[in-house]
Design a protein around this motif. Sequence first.
Motif, PDB file in Angstrom:
ATOM      1  N   ILE A  50       0.866  -1.169   0.000  1.00 21.85           N
ATOM      2  CA  ILE A  50       0.000   0.000   0.000  1.00 21.85           C
ATOM      3  C   ILE A  50       0.907   1.225   0.000  1.00 21.85           C
ATOM      4  O   ILE A  50       2.053   1.158   0.457  1.00 21.85           O
ATOM      5  CB  ILE A  50      -0.982   0.031   1.198  1.00 21.85           C
ATOM      6  N   ARG A  51       0.392   2.319  -0.527  1.00 23.55           N
ATOM      7  CA  ARG A  51       1.176   3.546  -0.616  1.00 23.55           C
ATOM      8  C   ARG A  51       0.559   4.613   0.278  1.00 23.55           C
ATOM      9  O   ARG A  51      -0.653   4.776   0.309  1.00 23.55           O
ATOM     10  CB  ARG A  51       1.196   4.045  -2.058  1.00 23.55           C
ATOM     11  N   ARG A  52       1.425   5.319   0.996  1.00 28.22           N
ATOM     12  CA  ARG A  52       1.044   6.458   1.816  1.00 28.22           C
ATOM     13  C   ARG A  52       1.999   7.601   1.498  1.00 28.22           C
ATOM     14  O   ARG A  52       3.011   7.398   0.830  1.00 28.22           O
ATOM     15  CB  ARG A  52       1.112   6.108   3.309  1.00 28.22           C
ATOM     16  N   ASP A  53       1.733   8.788   1.999  1.00 33.60           N
ATOM     17  CA  ASP A  53       2.585   9.944   1.706  1.00 33.60           C
ATOM     18  C   ASP A  53       4.028   9.737   2.132  1.00 33.60           C
ATOM     19  O   ASP A  53       4.944  10.274   1.514  1.00 33.60           O
ATOM     20  CB  ASP A  53       2.039  11.209   2.388  1.00 33.60           C
ATOM     21  N   ASP A  54       4.232   8.933   3.176  1.00 32.55           N
ATOM     22  CA  ASP A  54       5.585   8.739   3.692  1.00 32.55           C
ATOM     23  C   ASP A  54       6.274   7.494   3.137  1.00 32.55           C
ATOM     24  O   ASP A  54       7.300   7.069   3.638  1.00 32.55           O
ATOM     25  CB  ASP A  54       5.569   8.707   5.218  1.00 32.55           C
ATOM     26  N   GLY A  55       5.712   6.886   2.107  1.00 32.99           N
ATOM     27  CA  GLY A  55       6.352   5.733   1.483  1.00 32.99           C
ATOM     28  C   GLY A  55       5.376   4.624   1.174  1.00 32.99           C
ATOM     29  O   GLY A  55       4.160   4.832   1.113  1.00 32.99           O
ATOM     30  N   LEU A  56       5.929   3.450   0.972  1.00 26.38           N
ATOM     31  CA  LEU A  56       5.130   2.268   0.692  1.00 26.38           C
ATOM     32  C   LEU A  56       5.250   1.334   1.887  1.00 26.38           C
ATOM     33  O   LEU A  56       6.233   1.386   2.631  1.00 26.38           O
ATOM     34  CB  LEU A  56       5.638   1.568  -0.567  1.00 26.38           C
ATOM     35  N   TYR A  57       4.256   0.466   2.046  1.00 28.59           N
ATOM     36  CA  TYR A  57       4.253  -0.483   3.154  1.00 28.59           C
ATOM     37  C   TYR A  57       4.029  -1.884   2.608  1.00 28.59           C
ATOM     38  O   TYR A  57       3.235  -2.082   1.691  1.00 28.59           O
ATOM     39  CB  TYR A  57       3.142  -0.137   4.157  1.00 28.59           C
ATOM     40  N   ILE A  58       4.749  -2.833   3.199  1.00 30.85           N
ATOM     41  CA  ILE A  58       4.542  -4.240   2.885  1.00 30.85           C
ATOM     42  C   ILE A  58       4.347  -4.989   4.192  1.00 30.85           C
ATOM     43  O   ILE A  58       4.818  -4.555   5.253  1.00 30.85           O
ATOM     44  CB  ILE A  58       5.714  -4.852   2.074  1.00 30.85           C
ATOM     45  N   PHE A  59       3.637  -6.105   4.117  1.00 29.08           N
ATOM     46  CA  PHE A  59       3.410  -6.976   5.272  1.00 29.08           C
ATOM     47  C   PHE A  59       3.774  -8.370   4.798  1.00 29.08           C
ATOM     48  O   PHE A  59       3.080  -8.949   3.951  1.00 29.08           O
ATOM     49  CB  PHE A  59       1.943  -6.895   5.711  1.00 29.08           C
ATOM     50  N   ASP A 109       3.087  -0.321  17.713  1.00 32.55           N
ATOM     51  CA  ASP A 109       3.103   1.050  17.182  1.00 32.55           C
ATOM     52  C   ASP A 109       1.664   1.510  16.937  1.00 32.55           C
ATOM     53  O   ASP A 109       0.829   0.730  16.457  1.00 32.55           O
ATOM     54  CB  ASP A 109       3.899   1.075  15.876  1.00 32.55           C
ATOM     55  N   ALA A 110       1.375   2.737  17.231  1.00 28.67           N
ATOM     56  CA  ALA A 110       0.016   3.283  17.102  1.00 28.67           C
ATOM     57  C   ALA A 110      -0.536   3.156  15.692  1.00 28.67           C
ATOM     58  O   ALA A 110      -1.745   3.007  15.508  1.00 28.67           O
ATOM     59  CB  ALA A 110       0.006   4.746  17.544  1.00 28.67           C
ATOM     60  N   LYS A 111       0.326   3.176  14.670  1.00 31.06           N
ATOM     61  CA  LYS A 111      -0.193   3.114  13.297  1.00 31.06           C
ATOM     62  C   LYS A 111      -0.321   1.698  12.741  1.00 31.06           C
ATOM     63  O   LYS A 111      -0.867   1.504  11.661  1.00 31.06           O
ATOM     64  CB  LYS A 111       0.623   4.002  12.367  1.00 31.06           C
ATOM     65  N   ASP A 135       4.984 -14.618  12.263  1.00 29.75           N
ATOM     66  CA  ASP A 135       6.106 -14.563  11.321  1.00 29.75           C
ATOM     67  C   ASP A 135       5.989 -13.384  10.354  1.00 29.75           C
ATOM     68  O   ASP A 135       6.928 -13.109   9.611  1.00 29.75           O
ATOM     69  CB  ASP A 135       6.236 -15.873  10.543  1.00 29.75           C
ATOM     70  N   PHE A 136       4.867 -12.671  10.371  1.00 25.46           N
ATOM     71  CA  PHE A 136       4.669 -11.540   9.464  1.00 25.46           C
ATOM     72  C   PHE A 136       5.114 -10.238  10.119  1.00 25.46           C
ATOM     73  O   PHE A 136       4.914 -10.025  11.315  1.00 25.46           O
ATOM     74  CB  PHE A 136       3.201 -11.436   9.032  1.00 25.46           C
ATOM     75  N   HIS A 137       5.716  -9.382   9.291  1.00 20.82           N
ATOM     76  CA  HIS A 137       6.255  -8.106   9.751  1.00 20.82           C
ATOM     77  C   HIS A 137       5.779  -6.997   8.812  1.00 20.82           C
ATOM     78  O   HIS A 137       5.721  -7.185   7.593  1.00 20.82           O
ATOM     79  CB  HIS A 137       7.782  -8.131   9.750  1.00 20.82           C
ATOM     80  N   MET A 138       5.501  -5.831   9.401  1.00 24.32           N
ATOM     81  CA  MET A 138       5.110  -4.647   8.638  1.00 24.32           C
ATOM     82  C   MET A 138       6.361  -3.784   8.438  1.00 24.32           C
ATOM     83  O   MET A 138       7.066  -3.483   9.404  1.00 24.32           O
ATOM     84  CB  MET A 138       4.051  -3.846   9.412  1.00 24.32           C
ATOM     85  N   PHE A 139       6.605  -3.421   7.179  1.00 25.43           N
ATOM     86  CA  PHE A 139       7.737  -2.552   6.863  1.00 25.43           C
ATOM     87  C   PHE A 139       7.263  -1.314   6.133  1.00 25.43           C
ATOM     88  O   PHE A 139       6.436  -1.398   5.224  1.00 25.43           O
ATOM     89  CB  PHE A 139       8.751  -3.264   5.949  1.00 25.43           C
ATOM     90  N   GLN A 140       7.828  -0.186   6.512  1.00 25.24           N
ATOM     91  CA  GLN A 140       7.695   1.037   5.738  1.00 25.24           C
ATOM     92  C   GLN A 140       8.903   1.080   4.823  1.00 25.24           C
ATOM     93  O   GLN A 140      10.048   0.961   5.273  1.00 25.24           O
ATOM     94  CB  GLN A 140       7.687   2.260   6.650  1.00 25.24           C
ATOM     95  N   LEU A 141       8.657   1.215   3.526  1.00 23.44           N
ATOM     96  CA  LEU A 141       9.731   1.342   2.540  1.00 23.44           C
ATOM     97  C   LEU A 141       9.783   2.804   2.117  1.00 23.44           C
ATOM     98  O   LEU A 141       8.831   3.323   1.529  1.00 23.44           O
ATOM     99  CB  LEU A 141       9.464   0.446   1.333  1.00 23.44           C
ATOM    100  N   VAL A 142      10.879   3.462   2.438  1.00 24.08           N
ATOM    101  CA  VAL A 142      11.035   4.890   2.144  1.00 24.08           C
ATOM    102  C   VAL A 142      11.924   5.031   0.908  1.00 24.08           C
ATOM    103  O   VAL A 142      13.140   4.809   0.992  1.00 24.08           O
ATOM    104  CB  VAL A 142      11.649   5.639   3.348  1.00 24.08           C
ATOM    105  N   PRO A 143      11.337   5.378  -0.240  1.00 13.82           N
ATOM    106  CA  PRO A 143      12.133   5.509  -1.466  1.00 13.82           C
ATOM    107  C   PRO A 143      13.159   6.641  -1.369  1.00 13.82           C
ATOM    108  O   PRO A 143      12.861   7.716  -0.840  1.00 13.82           O
ATOM    109  CB  PRO A 143      11.082   5.827  -2.535  1.00 13.82           C
ATOM    110  N   ARG A 144      14.353   6.358  -1.874  1.00 15.88           N
ATOM    111  CA  ARG A 144      15.401   7.382  -1.952  1.00 15.88           C
ATOM    112  C   ARG A 144      15.450   7.930  -3.369  1.00 15.88           C
ATOM    113  O   ARG A 144      15.211   9.100  -3.596  1.00 15.88           O
ATOM    114  CB  ARG A 144      16.750   6.781  -1.548  1.00 15.88           C
ATOM    115  N   ASP A 145      15.842   7.085  -4.293  1.00 17.37           N
ATOM    116  CA  ASP A 145      15.958   7.510  -5.683  1.00 17.37           C
ATOM    117  C   ASP A 145      15.763   6.297  -6.580  1.00 17.37           C
ATOM    118  O   ASP A 145      15.777   5.170  -6.114  1.00 17.37           O
ATOM    119  CB  ASP A 145      17.318   8.164  -5.957  1.00 17.37           C
TER     120      ASP A 145
END
Length: 172
Positions: A50-59, A109-111, A135-145
């Motif tokens: 999923i995409r949010r303003d602060d990056g993409l998220y994967i689970f 985490d609250a979010k 075994d599942f983890h939530m990651f925020q992926l913050v694109p650089r370039d």
Amino acid sequence: MQENAAFEDSSGMSREKIEQARDALMQLRTLYISVNSQQDSPEMGVSPFIRRDDGLYIFTSHLSQHVRDLMAQGAATCMLCADEAKSQNIWARNRLKFAVDAVEIARDDAKFGGLCDDFSAAHGPTMDLIRNFGDFHMFQLVPRDGVLVLGFAKAFTVTGSDFTIVAHISKA
């Protein structure tokens, strides 16, 4: 960095068309992810996002080697790639490849709960089933370039979480 008119002229594409093609890729539901293993060979996977303003998220599950490597290194390369059946030329498929920093979102985490709900809304009821799997983890992926490829001689550098078009790549 080139002026807007310069990269529009050199690529033969308007900023509007470039951004429309980029945004179409952002509508995809899965991304490819590659992480260097400890043996310095790439480990790859695919994940809904999923995409949010602060990056993409994967689970995703740490039962996959690329997820364990992501947890250890905190960085990866991702790609969104147009469906080959919908591409005019298989050699020049639209794609967006980008480097990310990965930050794990703890379950307390609250979010976290809201992100899980967003995954359910975007990808269906499977998220409700796997949400509590340990075994599942939530990651925020913050694109650089990265690089946005829209055909032959139509590659552009991009930057940041909004994949801002920076320049047309016109020379090696």
